[in-house]
Design a protein around this motif. Structure first.
Motif, PDB file in Angstrom:
ATOM      1  N   THR A 232       0.912  -1.146  -0.028  1.00  0.00           N
ATOM      2  CA  THR A 232      -0.102   0.081  -0.077  1.00  0.00           C
ATOM      3  C   THR A 232       0.816   1.188   0.030  1.00  0.00           C
ATOM      4  OG1 THR A 232      -1.566  -1.044   1.287  1.00  0.00           O
ATOM      5  CG2 THR A 232      -1.770   1.138   1.128  1.00  0.00           C
ATOM      6  N   TRP A 233       0.905   1.897  -0.871  1.00  0.00           N
ATOM      7  CA  TRP A 233       1.483   3.257  -1.125  1.00  0.00           C
ATOM      8  C   TRP A 233       0.581   4.430  -0.819  1.00  0.00           C
ATOM      9  CZ3 TRP A 233       6.353   3.753  -4.844  1.00  0.00           C
ATOM     10  CH2 TRP A 233       7.034   4.700  -4.554  1.00  0.00           C
ATOM     11  N   ASN A 234       0.943   5.049   0.046  1.00  0.00           N
ATOM     12  CA  ASN A 234       0.238   6.429   0.575  1.00  0.00           C
ATOM     13  C   ASN A 234       1.217   7.581  -0.120  1.00  0.00           C
ATOM     14  OD1 ASN A 234      -1.147   8.707   1.602  1.00  0.00           O
ATOM     15  ND2 ASN A 234      -1.803   7.300   3.358  1.00  0.00           N
ATOM     16  N   ASN A 235       0.663   7.982  -1.454  1.00  0.00           N
ATOM     17  CA  ASN A 235       1.628   8.931  -2.069  1.00  0.00           C
ATOM     18  C   ASN A 235       1.024  10.282  -1.788  1.00  0.00           C
ATOM     19  OD1 ASN A 235       3.358  10.221  -3.991  1.00  0.00           O
ATOM     20  ND2 ASN A 235       1.889   9.854  -5.714  1.00  0.00           N
ATOM     21  N   SER A 236       1.287  10.578  -0.555  1.00  0.00           N
ATOM     22  CA  SER A 236       0.922  12.039  -0.060  1.00  0.00           C
ATOM     23  C   SER A 236       1.336  12.465   1.128  1.00  0.00           C
ATOM     24  CB  SER A 236      -0.623  12.081  -0.062  1.00  0.00           C
ATOM     25  OG  SER A 236      -0.874  11.193   1.102  1.00  0.00           O
ATOM     26  N   TYR A 237       1.312  13.656   1.524  1.00  0.00           N
ATOM     27  CA  TYR A 237       1.808  13.933   3.054  1.00  0.00           C
ATOM     28  C   TYR A 237       0.840  13.108   3.960  1.00  0.00           C
ATOM     29  CZ  TYR A 237       2.250  16.502   7.423  1.00  0.00           C
ATOM     30  OH  TYR A 237       2.618  16.870   8.614  1.00  0.00           O
ATOM     31  N   VAL A 238       1.696  12.736   5.032  1.00  0.00           N
ATOM     32  CA  VAL A 238       1.001  11.596   5.848  1.00  0.00           C
ATOM     33  C   VAL A 238       1.026  12.189   7.198  1.00  0.00           C
ATOM     34  CG1 VAL A 238       0.987   9.434   7.096  1.00  0.00           C
ATOM     35  CG2 VAL A 238       1.816   9.498   4.688  1.00  0.00           C
ATOM     36  N   LYS A 239       0.015  12.470   8.170  1.00  0.00           N
ATOM     37  CA  LYS A 239       0.079  13.094   9.382  1.00  0.00           C
ATOM     38  C   LYS A 239       0.653  12.119  10.406  1.00  0.00           C
ATOM     39  CE  LYS A 239      -4.237  15.665   8.942  1.00  0.00           C
ATOM     40  NZ  LYS A 239      -5.499  15.972   9.334  1.00  0.00           N
ATOM     41  N   ASP A 240       1.550  12.614  11.344  1.00  0.00           N
ATOM     42  CA  ASP A 240       2.308  11.957  12.241  1.00  0.00           C
ATOM     43  C   ASP A 240       1.311  10.863  12.846  1.00  0.00           C
ATOM     44  OD1 ASP A 240       4.387  13.361  11.815  1.00  0.00           O
ATOM     45  OD2 ASP A 240       4.236  14.646  13.461  1.00  0.00           O
ATOM     46  N   GLU A 241       0.207  11.216  13.355  1.00  0.00           N
ATOM     47  CA  GLU A 241      -0.659  10.404  13.986  1.00  0.00           C
ATOM     48  C   GLU A 241      -0.852   8.882  13.208  1.00  0.00           C
ATOM     49  OE1 GLU A 241      -1.792  13.382  13.331  1.00  0.00           O
ATOM     50  OE2 GLU A 241      -1.603  14.376  15.120  1.00  0.00           O
ATOM     51  N   PHE A 242      -1.181   9.203  11.823  1.00  0.00           N
ATOM     52  CA  PHE A 242      -1.408   8.037  11.004  1.00  0.00           C
ATOM     53  C   PHE A 242      -0.177   7.236  10.785  1.00  0.00           C
ATOM     54  CE2 PHE A 242      -2.214   6.173   6.489  1.00  0.00           C
ATOM     55  CZ  PHE A 242      -2.699   5.204   7.094  1.00  0.00           C
ATOM     56  N   LEU A 243       1.023   7.905  10.496  1.00  0.00           N
ATOM     57  CA  LEU A 243       2.382   7.380  10.696  1.00  0.00           C
ATOM     58  C   LEU A 243       2.653   6.648  11.510  1.00  0.00           C
ATOM     59  CD1 LEU A 243       4.938   6.952   8.994  1.00  0.00           C
ATOM     60  CD2 LEU A 243       5.791   9.117   9.786  1.00  0.00           C
ATOM     61  N   TYR A 244       2.526   7.085  12.934  1.00  0.00           N
ATOM     62  CA  TYR A 244       3.040   6.467  13.951  1.00  0.00           C
ATOM     63  C   TYR A 244       2.034   5.162  14.295  1.00  0.00           C
ATOM     64  CZ  TYR A 244       5.443  10.620  15.262  1.00  0.00           C
ATOM     65  OH  TYR A 244       6.138  11.760  15.207  1.00  0.00           O
ATOM     66  N   GLU A 245       0.787   5.412  14.051  1.00  0.00           N
ATOM     67  CA  GLU A 245      -0.058   4.026  13.971  1.00  0.00           C
ATOM     68  C   GLU A 245       0.347   2.759  13.039  1.00  0.00           C
ATOM     69  OE1 GLU A 245      -4.522   2.497  12.749  1.00  0.00           O
ATOM     70  OE2 GLU A 245      -4.124   4.967  12.862  1.00  0.00           O
ATOM     71  N   LYS A 246       0.847   3.365  12.037  1.00  0.00           N
ATOM     72  CA  LYS A 246       1.314   2.209  11.134  1.00  0.00           C
ATOM     73  C   LYS A 246       2.841   1.503  11.638  1.00  0.00           C
ATOM     74  CE  LYS A 246      -1.936   1.820   8.349  1.00  0.00           C
ATOM     75  NZ  LYS A 246      -2.982   0.668   8.422  1.00  0.00           N
ATOM     76  N   ILE A 247       3.457   2.301  12.135  1.00  0.00           N
ATOM     77  CA  ILE A 247       5.052   2.044  12.583  1.00  0.00           C
ATOM     78  C   ILE A 247       4.653   1.265  13.810  1.00  0.00           C
ATOM     79  CG2 ILE A 247       6.993   2.901  13.608  1.00  0.00           C
ATOM     80  CD1 ILE A 247       7.093   5.209  11.863  1.00  0.00           C
ATOM     81  N   GLY A 248       3.674   1.657  14.656  1.00  0.00           N
ATOM     82  CA  GLY A 248       3.345   0.944  15.713  1.00  0.00           C
ATOM     83  C   GLY A 248       2.977  -0.587  15.536  1.00  0.00           C
ATOM     84  N   GLU A 249       2.366  -0.680  14.405  1.00  0.00           N
ATOM     85  CA  GLU A 249       1.714  -1.909  13.960  1.00  0.00           C
ATOM     86  C   GLU A 249       2.843  -2.772  13.214  1.00  0.00           C
ATOM     87  OE1 GLU A 249      -1.477  -0.822  11.484  1.00  0.00           O
ATOM     88  OE2 GLU A 249      -2.772  -0.533  13.122  1.00  0.00           O
ATOM     89  N   SER A 250       3.936  -2.258  12.981  1.00  0.00           N
ATOM     90  CA  SER A 250       4.756  -3.013  12.037  1.00  0.00           C
ATOM     91  C   SER A 250       5.863  -3.805  12.617  1.00  0.00           C
ATOM     92  CB  SER A 250       5.648  -1.857  11.207  1.00  0.00           C
ATOM     93  OG  SER A 250       6.652  -1.284  11.912  1.00  0.00           O
ATOM     94  N   ASP A 251       6.397  -4.624  12.274  1.00  0.00           N
ATOM     95  CA  ASP A 251       7.544  -5.431  12.581  1.00  0.00           C
ATOM     96  C   ASP A 251       8.983  -5.061  12.277  1.00  0.00           C
ATOM     97  OD1 ASP A 251       5.786  -7.565  13.759  1.00  0.00           O
ATOM     98  OD2 ASP A 251       5.187  -7.835  11.456  1.00  0.00           O
ATOM     99  N   LEU A 252       8.925  -4.237  11.247  1.00  0.00           N
ATOM    100  CA  LEU A 252      10.224  -4.111  10.522  1.00  0.00           C
ATOM    101  C   LEU A 252      10.177  -2.603   9.603  1.00  0.00           C
ATOM    102  CD1 LEU A 252      12.897  -5.206  10.031  1.00  0.00           C
ATOM    103  CD2 LEU A 252      12.061  -6.265   7.872  1.00  0.00           C
ATOM    104  N   ILE A 253      11.054  -1.849   9.959  1.00  0.00           N
ATOM    105  CA  ILE A 253      11.183  -0.465   9.217  1.00  0.00           C
ATOM    106  C   ILE A 253      12.246  -0.319   8.285  1.00  0.00           C
ATOM    107  CG2 ILE A 253      11.834   1.979   9.448  1.00  0.00           C
ATOM    108  CD1 ILE A 253      10.831   2.060  12.346  1.00  0.00           C
ATOM    109  N   LEU A 254      11.790  -0.064   6.862  1.00  0.00           N
ATOM    110  CA  LEU A 254      12.779  -0.459   5.831  1.00  0.00           C
ATOM    111  C   LEU A 254      13.293   1.110   5.131  1.00  0.00           C
ATOM    112  CD1 LEU A 254      10.159  -2.295   3.918  1.00  0.00           C
ATOM    113  CD2 LEU A 254      11.998  -3.366   4.823  1.00  0.00           C
ATOM    114  N   LEU A 255      14.674   0.879   4.916  1.00  0.00           N
ATOM    115  CA  LEU A 255      15.435   2.041   4.609  1.00  0.00           C
ATOM    116  C   LEU A 255      16.223   1.406   3.139  1.00  0.00           C
ATOM    117  CD1 LEU A 255      15.265   2.702   7.648  1.00  0.00           C
ATOM    118  CD2 LEU A 255      16.471   4.783   6.843  1.00  0.00           C
ATOM    119  N   PRO A 256      15.874   1.069   2.290  1.00  0.00           N
ATOM    120  CA  PRO A 256      16.477   0.630   1.100  1.00  0.00           C
ATOM    121  C   PRO A 256      17.308   1.564   0.142  1.00  0.00           C
ATOM    122  CG  PRO A 256      14.214   0.827   0.487  1.00  0.00           C
ATOM    123  CD  PRO A 256      14.314   1.185   1.751  1.00  0.00           C
ATOM    124  N   TYR A 257      18.004   2.552   0.749  1.00  0.00           N
ATOM    125  CA  TYR A 257      18.485   3.514   0.084  1.00  0.00           C
ATOM    126  C   TYR A 257      19.586   3.357  -0.980  1.00  0.00           C
ATOM    127  CZ  TYR A 257      16.317   6.748   3.282  1.00  0.00           C
ATOM    128  OH  TYR A 257      15.627   7.546   4.102  1.00  0.00           O
TER     129      TYR A 257
END
Length: 381
Positions: free
Chosen positions: A264-289
């Motif tokens: 799911t790609w949210n191609n827009s500015y994401v509010k902190d509350e929504f971002l934190y919710e998704k990070i909280g639910e996640s197992d893994l943070i990705l940085l494939p730079y």
């Protein structure tokens, strides 16, 4: 000691500037005055004073890349430089610490600014934090021109700050700057307000999240291609969220595959509350730079206390001290990333061990340590 910290283009204003200024002002017994000069006031000035610079471009248009907006921004920066020179004349700071020198992208006007500061306030030492060795959007063919301008301006700079040892080595190598003039001041960890620690979910799927403005160098397309390489039975065990706006061409090239890859790609500015919710639910943070000298996104990721998956860039490997080589994938290699994701799915990576390593890094990357290193840099040049 009177310190001016100048963010002439307000690129760090939201979190970095206030955190740095407050920390320097709080820990330094010898510091009489710490001033933040910026056109955007964020945070609470507890241990520093804020001097507001001119701001002609409304905040809602700040991300606009139109020629008119860029022209207005250039005029704004030029006038603010004049104001800074006048401030130096009357306040005679011991330190002028710049976070960016934006005109060096096209010319050497900052050299003249520094010359005038040397005339009106001879005791002022000039420092620059080099957040990126080269601008992210600079093509390789233009590097020589940029390097020439940077070095011409740099003749009047007393010292430099970078956030990693690897960045110090790279800056010295690329520009021939003596190592004695470059100081390592680790980027402090942001404390995200409103985020509550979660331990992921009970979902049988590996939930992954990638956040921030998705510029090309951040590798969202590498992630998409890596997921495509997974066997279908393993792909069905993943759920990926990409949170952040990107340019339309990159988005268009990837979005057709997202649904079948459980992305799911949210191609827009994401509010902190929504971002934190998704990070909280996640197992893994990705940085494939693909590339980065130092990453504020990674430091923010550490503050969440989650397992982090990154490419094997020197800055990432240095920052995630304690991670073993097999916990990284080969930069710009979707096959390598796919193999590593497979190991996470199959339980071959000890996520609890990674989380323990990440939690142990919070003291090393505290703002107090950042401030100590910065003050030591001031005193050594």
């Amino acid at each position: 000691m009177k310190i001016f910290i100048l963010d002439i283009s307000a690129r760090n204003a939201v979190q970095y500037d206030p955190a740095l200024c407050n920390s320097i002002g709080e820990i330094s017994i010898d510091t009489n005055d710490v001033y933040l000069l910026s056109n955007t006031k964020q945070g609470t000035p507890q241990y520093y004073k804020f001097i507001k610079l001119l701001n002609f471009v409304p905040e809602k248009y700040d991300g606009n890349r139109s020629k008119l907006k860029r022209l207005i921004r250039a005029i704004e920066v030029f006038i603010n430089y004049i104001y800074v020179i006048i401030l130096c004349l009357f306040k005679n700071p011991d330190i002028l610490h710049l976070q960016w020198i934006p005109f060096v992208d096209i010319c050497t006007i900052e050299r003249n600014v520094f010359k005038l500061i040397n005339i009106v306030s001879p005791r002022t030492k000039i420092f620059l934090t080099v957040h990126n060795i080269y601008p992210h959007d600079l093509v390789v063919e233009k590097r020589l021109e940029y390097r020439t301008r940077f070095l011409k301006v740099g003749e009047l700079i007393n010292g430099y700050f970078v956030h990693l040892i690897s960045a110090k080595e790279e800056l010295s190598k690329e520009y021939g700057i003596p190592a004695s003039k470059i100081h390592v001041s680790y980027h402090g960890i942001y404390k995200p307000e409103g985020y509550k620690q979660h331990n992921g979910t009970e979902s049988p799927k590996l939930r992954m999240v990638m956040y921030g403005v998705q510029n090309k160098y951040k590798g969202a397309d590498i992630l998409i291609n890596a997921l495509k390489l997974l066997p279908e039975n393993l792909r069905d065990k993943t759920e990926t969220y990409i949170m952040g706006k990107t340019d339309q061409s990159l988005y268009d090239s990837c979005i057709g595959l997202c649904e079948e890859l459980n992305v799911t790609w949210n191609n827009s500015y994401v509010k902190d509350e929504f971002l934190y919710e998704k990070i909280g639910e996640s197992d893994l943070i990705l940085l494939p730079y693909r590339k980065i000298s130092q990453s504020g996104v990674l430091l923010l990721a550490i503050s969440f206390g989650k397992s982090i998956l990154t490419s094997d860039l020197p800055s990432f490997k240095e920052t995630l001290e304690g991670y073993t080589d097999d916990m990284f994938f080969e930069s710009e290699n979707p096959e390598s990333l796919s193999r590593l994701i497979k190991r996470y799915i199959e339980g071959d990576i000890d996520i609890d061990k990674q989380v323990d390593i990440i939690k142990s890094l919070t003291e090393k990357y505290s703002w107090k340590e950042t401030a100590k290193a910065t003050i030591n840099g001031y005193l050594s040049n």
